[in-house]
Each structure stands twice: as C-alpha cells, then as structure tokens.
Design a protein around this motif. Structure first.
Motif, PDB file in Angstrom:
ATOM      1  N   ARG A  90       0.855  -1.206  -0.021  1.00 18.97           N
ATOM      2  CA  ARG A  90       0.099   0.025  -0.300  1.00 18.97           C
ATOM      3  C   ARG A  90       0.849   1.351  -0.151  1.00 18.97           C
ATOM      4  O   ARG A  90       0.703   2.149  -0.637  1.00 18.97           O
ATOM      5  CB  ARG A  90      -0.849   0.088   1.202  1.00 18.97           C
ATOM      6  CG  ARG A  90      -1.937   1.228   1.123  1.00 18.97           C
ATOM      7  CD  ARG A  90      -2.673   1.102   2.462  1.00 18.97           C
ATOM      8  NE  ARG A  90      -3.672  -0.177   2.410  1.00 18.97           N
ATOM      9  CZ  ARG A  90      -3.647  -0.900   3.632  1.00 18.97           C
ATOM     10  NH1 ARG A  90      -3.003  -0.553   4.545  1.00 18.97           N
ATOM     11  NH2 ARG A  90      -4.464  -1.893   3.561  1.00 18.97           N
ATOM     12  N   LYS A  91       1.878   1.183   0.945  1.00 15.54           N
ATOM     13  CA  LYS A  91       2.816   2.470   0.818  1.00 15.54           C
ATOM     14  C   LYS A  91       3.783   2.536  -0.318  1.00 15.54           C
ATOM     15  O   LYS A  91       3.582   3.897  -0.992  1.00 15.54           O
ATOM     16  CB  LYS A  91       3.944   2.228   2.011  1.00 15.54           C
ATOM     17  CG  LYS A  91       4.945   3.367   2.172  1.00 15.54           C
ATOM     18  CD  LYS A  91       5.802   2.905   3.308  1.00 15.54           C
ATOM     19  CE  LYS A  91       6.981   4.246   3.528  1.00 15.54           C
ATOM     20  NZ  LYS A  91       7.652   3.887   4.589  1.00 15.54           N
ATOM     21  N   GLY A  92       4.056   1.536  -1.109  1.00 15.45           N
ATOM     22  CA  GLY A  92       4.721   1.708  -2.332  1.00 15.45           C
ATOM     23  C   GLY A  92       3.696   2.145  -3.431  1.00 15.45           C
ATOM     24  O   GLY A  92       3.973   3.047  -4.412  1.00 15.45           O
ATOM     25  N   ALA A  93       2.356   1.592  -3.358  1.00 16.95           N
ATOM     26  CA  ALA A  93       1.506   2.082  -4.415  1.00 16.95           C
ATOM     27  C   ALA A  93       0.877   3.529  -4.260  1.00 16.95           C
ATOM     28  O   ALA A  93       0.751   4.314  -4.900  1.00 16.95           O
ATOM     29  CB  ALA A  93       0.190   1.138  -4.514  1.00 16.95           C
ATOM     30  N   HIS A  94       0.993   4.050  -2.754  1.00 18.15           N
ATOM     31  CA  HIS A  94       0.513   5.359  -2.699  1.00 18.15           C
ATOM     32  C   HIS A  94       1.563   6.391  -3.072  1.00 18.15           C
ATOM     33  O   HIS A  94       1.409   7.234  -3.989  1.00 18.15           O
ATOM     34  CB  HIS A  94       0.527   5.734  -1.257  1.00 18.15           C
ATOM     35  CG  HIS A  94       0.323   6.767  -0.627  1.00 18.15           C
ATOM     36  ND1 HIS A  94      -0.644   7.596  -0.767  1.00 18.15           N
ATOM     37  CD2 HIS A  94       1.504   7.621  -0.172  1.00 18.15           C
ATOM     38  CE1 HIS A  94      -0.730   8.889  -0.266  1.00 18.15           C
ATOM     39  NE2 HIS A  94       0.504   8.918   0.206  1.00 18.15           N
ATOM     40  N   TRP A  95       2.814   6.069  -2.958  1.00 18.07           N
ATOM     41  CA  TRP A  95       3.965   7.202  -3.331  1.00 18.07           C
ATOM     42  C   TRP A  95       3.942   7.103  -4.843  1.00 18.07           C
ATOM     43  O   TRP A  95       4.346   7.932  -5.829  1.00 18.07           O
ATOM     44  CB  TRP A  95       5.192   6.740  -2.727  1.00 18.07           C
ATOM     45  CG  TRP A  95       5.176   7.299  -1.430  1.00 18.07           C
ATOM     46  CD1 TRP A  95       5.054   6.658  -0.220  1.00 18.07           C
ATOM     47  CD2 TRP A  95       4.982   8.838  -1.073  1.00 18.07           C
ATOM     48  NE1 TRP A  95       4.868   7.858   0.789  1.00 18.07           N
ATOM     49  CE2 TRP A  95       4.774   9.093   0.409  1.00 18.07           C
ATOM     50  CE3 TRP A  95       5.389  10.022  -1.814  1.00 18.07           C
ATOM     51  CZ2 TRP A  95       4.844  10.128   1.072  1.00 18.07           C
ATOM     52  CZ3 TRP A  95       5.304  11.117  -1.263  1.00 18.07           C
ATOM     53  CH2 TRP A  95       5.109  11.313   0.128  1.00 18.07           C
ATOM     54  N   GLY A  96       3.924   5.510  -5.874  1.00 17.18           N
ATOM     55  CA  GLY A  96       3.880   5.548  -6.781  1.00 17.18           C
ATOM     56  C   GLY A  96       2.892   6.231  -7.581  1.00 17.18           C
ATOM     57  O   GLY A  96       2.984   7.113  -8.541  1.00 17.18           O
ATOM     58  N   TYR A  97       1.580   6.271  -7.092  1.00 20.98           N
ATOM     59  CA  TYR A  97       0.666   6.737  -7.710  1.00 20.98           C
ATOM     60  C   TYR A  97       0.587   8.251  -7.684  1.00 20.98           C
ATOM     61  O   TYR A  97       0.343   9.143  -8.475  1.00 20.98           O
ATOM     62  CB  TYR A  97      -0.923   6.310  -7.052  1.00 20.98           C
ATOM     63  CG  TYR A  97      -2.234   6.952  -7.636  1.00 20.98           C
ATOM     64  CD1 TYR A  97      -2.862   6.692  -8.724  1.00 20.98           C
ATOM     65  CD2 TYR A  97      -2.665   7.926  -6.639  1.00 20.98           C
ATOM     66  CE1 TYR A  97      -3.782   7.369  -9.022  1.00 20.98           C
ATOM     67  CE2 TYR A  97      -3.983   8.535  -6.925  1.00 20.98           C
ATOM     68  CZ  TYR A  97      -4.272   8.357  -8.336  1.00 20.98           C
ATOM     69  OH  TYR A  97      -5.531   8.954  -8.865  1.00 20.98           O
ATOM     70  N   ARG A  98       0.916   8.956  -6.454  1.00 17.66           N
ATOM     71  CA  ARG A  98       1.245  10.192  -6.165  1.00 17.66           C
ATOM     72  C   ARG A  98       2.183  10.748  -7.372  1.00 17.66           C
ATOM     73  O   ARG A  98       2.016  11.816  -7.703  1.00 17.66           O
ATOM     74  CB  ARG A  98       1.698  10.595  -4.769  1.00 17.66           C
ATOM     75  CG  ARG A  98       1.691  11.939  -4.454  1.00 17.66           C
ATOM     76  CD  ARG A  98       2.326  12.008  -3.103  1.00 17.66           C
ATOM     77  NE  ARG A  98       1.101  12.198  -2.188  1.00 17.66           N
ATOM     78  CZ  ARG A  98       0.891  12.341  -0.807  1.00 17.66           C
ATOM     79  NH1 ARG A  98       1.974  12.391  -0.304  1.00 17.66           N
ATOM     80  NH2 ARG A  98      -0.155  12.433  -0.222  1.00 17.66           N
ATOM     81  N   LEU A  99       3.268  10.044  -7.309  1.00 21.35           N
ATOM     82  CA  LEU A  99       4.321  10.550  -8.356  1.00 21.35           C
ATOM     83  C   LEU A  99       3.699  10.649  -9.738  1.00 21.35           C
ATOM     84  O   LEU A  99       3.994  11.575 -10.538  1.00 21.35           O
ATOM     85  CB  LEU A  99       5.553   9.610  -8.157  1.00 21.35           C
ATOM     86  CG  LEU A  99       6.634  10.025  -9.087  1.00 21.35           C
ATOM     87  CD1 LEU A  99       7.323  11.584  -8.670  1.00 21.35           C
ATOM     88  CD2 LEU A  99       7.849   9.348  -9.110  1.00 21.35           C
TER      89      LEU A  99
END
Length: 158
Positions: A90-99
């Motif tokens: 979830r953390k990785g997906a959150h930052w990837g999506y944000r970027l």
C-alpha cells in the motif's frame, strides 16, 4: 543485505520487477535520447512509434512472465501475505500513484502554458509534438513504477 532465500515472496517480486522495469526503462531512454538529456532523437511518430510499440510489448510480456513465475511458486509453496506485506504494498502504491499524478499534472500544465504562451513561450524541455507528449507520459509512468517498487524494497528493510 538480505539474502534472496531470506526474502518474502512479495519482496522478491518487488526486486525482480524493479530490476526488469529499470532495464526496460534504460533501454527505452537509450533508444529515444542522447545521454541524460530528455531531448528526443526521433520526433516523427513513425520512428518513435516503432520504439514505443516494442517497449510496451516487451514490458507487458515481462510482467506476464514475472506474474506467471510467482503464481507457479505459490502453488508449490503456499504463501499468504500478512499485514506487513499489505501495508508495504500500500505504501509503495501510494507513493507511486502520487508521483504519477504529479508527473501527469506537470505535463498537462506544460501543455497549457504552451497553448497560452504561443510561439513566444520558451521552455527548457519541449512538450509540443505528439511524440514528445507520449515520451513525457511514458517517462512519468516508468519512474512512478520504479519509485513504487523501490519504496516497497526499502520498506522491507525496516
């Protein structure tokens, strides 16, 4: 450094995906630009389109192979994701999506500035032609995916 045999399945998959996508992105960058400059070599859609089509097909095939390999491994040795794996993903997906959102937003704002500024508008990176727009969006997409996988890998080290 964690040994491969000590990694969880999602951690192994994140490493393999990061390395694979990094290699494809490096190939894509080397075929479309010179050095580290984001200036395109080919701005005509025919030449650029062939490169993009190849990169997209290779990426899809590699992701399918990675998914198939890890699916076969699950059948041999059942692995259930625990809360930590889910939180890390979830953390990785959150930052990837944000970027990804920031990058797409920058591309859209740049296009708007070009349309408002007309011929007098000078920007260090050109995003006017269709090939340049596609290039910018693909770069944003690959970087967002690499950041997602990288954050997941770093989170497993904590």
């Amino acid at each position: 450094m964690t040994k491969i045999e000590d990694m969880s399945e999602p951690q192994r998959q994140a490493w393999i995906t990061l390395l694979t996508d990094g290699a494809v992105f490096a190939y894509f960058w080397s075929k479309t630009t010179i050095g580290l400059s984001p200036k395109l070599i080919h701005t005509e859609m025919k030449d650029f389109g062939e490169i993009i089509l190849g990169v997209v097909i290779v990426t899809v095939i590699l992701h399918a192979v990675i998914a198939a390999i890890f699916d076969m491994r699950k059948r041999k040795e059942p692995y259930e994701k625990d809360e930590r794996d889910i939180a890390i993903e979830r953390k990785g997906a959150h930052w990837g999506y944000r970027l990804m959102q920031w990058g797409v937003g920058c591309v859209i704002v740049t296009l708007l500035l070009y349309s408002l500024g007309g011929d007098d508008f000078i920007w260090p990176i050109s995003i006017q032609k269709p090939a340049e727009i596609i290039f910018a969006l693909l770069v944003v997409s690959y970087i967002a995916d690499l950041v997602k996988q990288g954050i997941m890998i770093l989170a497993y080290r904590e």
